[in-house]
Design a protein around this motif. Structure first.
Motif, PDB file in Angstrom:
ATOM      1  N   LEU A 125       0.826  -1.209   0.000  1.00  0.00           N
ATOM      2  CA  LEU A 125       0.000   0.000   0.000  1.00  0.00           C
ATOM      3  C   LEU A 125       0.860   1.258   0.000  1.00  0.00           C
ATOM      4  O   LEU A 125       0.565   2.236  -0.697  1.00  0.00           O
TER       5      LEU A 125
ATOM      6  N   PHE B 283      -0.214   4.929  -0.438  1.00  0.00           N
ATOM      7  CA  PHE B 283      -1.078   5.205   0.699  1.00  0.00           C
ATOM      8  C   PHE B 283      -0.235   5.717   1.859  1.00  0.00           C
ATOM      9  O   PHE B 283       0.945   5.378   1.991  1.00  0.00           O
TER      10      PHE B 283
ATOM     11  N   THR C 204      -5.511   3.280   6.297  1.00  0.00           N
ATOM     12  CA  THR C 204      -4.510   2.457   5.621  1.00  0.00           C
ATOM     13  C   THR C 204      -4.151   1.240   6.456  1.00  0.00           C
ATOM     14  O   THR C 204      -4.034   0.121   5.945  1.00  0.00           O
TER      15      THR C 204
END
Length: 202
Positions: free
Chosen positions: A118, A124, A131
């Motif tokens: 991520l 992110f 997240t």
């Protein structure tokens, strides 16, 4: 005979990202016990008089790091990019606290891989609860873990982990430790594993 390798990594560390994807399979293939050790580099950098990553302090080094990670991740089939929508390195305290819980409960590898993907694959922000929840989804109970990560005991455990890293002479991430031997950098994994096998304890 038993052999053990400690994997010291920082969730904000770009080089820890591909190492986290490689270390589990490598240890399983070598028959070496893997111990996941999330920690924070910020206090270690501060002890050296740095207020940010050396990749920010030395721009040429930072540019090299980005290109180097593009090559490393490309070879490993991992996406890599540093987003411009947030400051880097990211604030990783909450992630490290969750990682400590995951290491204790046995789901840290899945969580760590998902969070790194991520962060460095999709850009992110790992300081955001959303997240962290996305990385925990399907791995464990996010509500329970996030609540536990905010408890004094977890905060104290992370401080102790950072103190242990400093006492061991760890100065960067990723670092592999076998006994008192330190191997710094993802490219030293094979050497660390060889050492672990050759110096296994009875």
């Amino acid at each position: 005979m038993t052999s053990k390798l400690e994997f010291w990594f920082e969730y904000a560390s770009s080089y820890s990202y591909p190492a986290a994807y490689a270390v589990g399979d490598a240890c399983r293939a070598a028959g070496v016990e893997l111990v996941w050790k999330p920690f924070l580099l910020g206090p270690i950098f501060a002890s050296q008089g740095w207020n940010t990553s050396p990749f920010n302090l030395f721009p040429a080094k930072g540019r090299y790091m980005i290109r180097d990670l593009e090559r490393i991740c490309g070879k490993a089939g991992l996406p890599f990019k540093l987003g411009e929508a947030y400051d880097w390195p990211q604030f990783s305290v909450a992630a490290a606290r969750i990682g400590l819980i995951g290491a204790r409960e046995g789901w840290i590898e899945s969580f760590t891989k998902r969070l790194y993907r991520l962060e460095f694959g999709d850009n992110f922000d790992i300081s955001k609860e959303a997240t962290l929840r996305q990385a925990l989804d399907g791995v464990t109970d996010a509500d329970r873990v996030i609540a536990e990560s905010r408890r004094r005991e977890t905060k104290d455990a992370l401080r102790a982990q950072v103190d242990e890293a400093m006492s061991a002479g760890i100065f960067g991430a990723p670092t592999f430790r076998v006994g008192t031997e330190i191997f710094w950098g993802g490219d030293r994994l094979a050497d660390a594993l060889d050492w672990a096998v050759e110096h296994a304890e009875p």
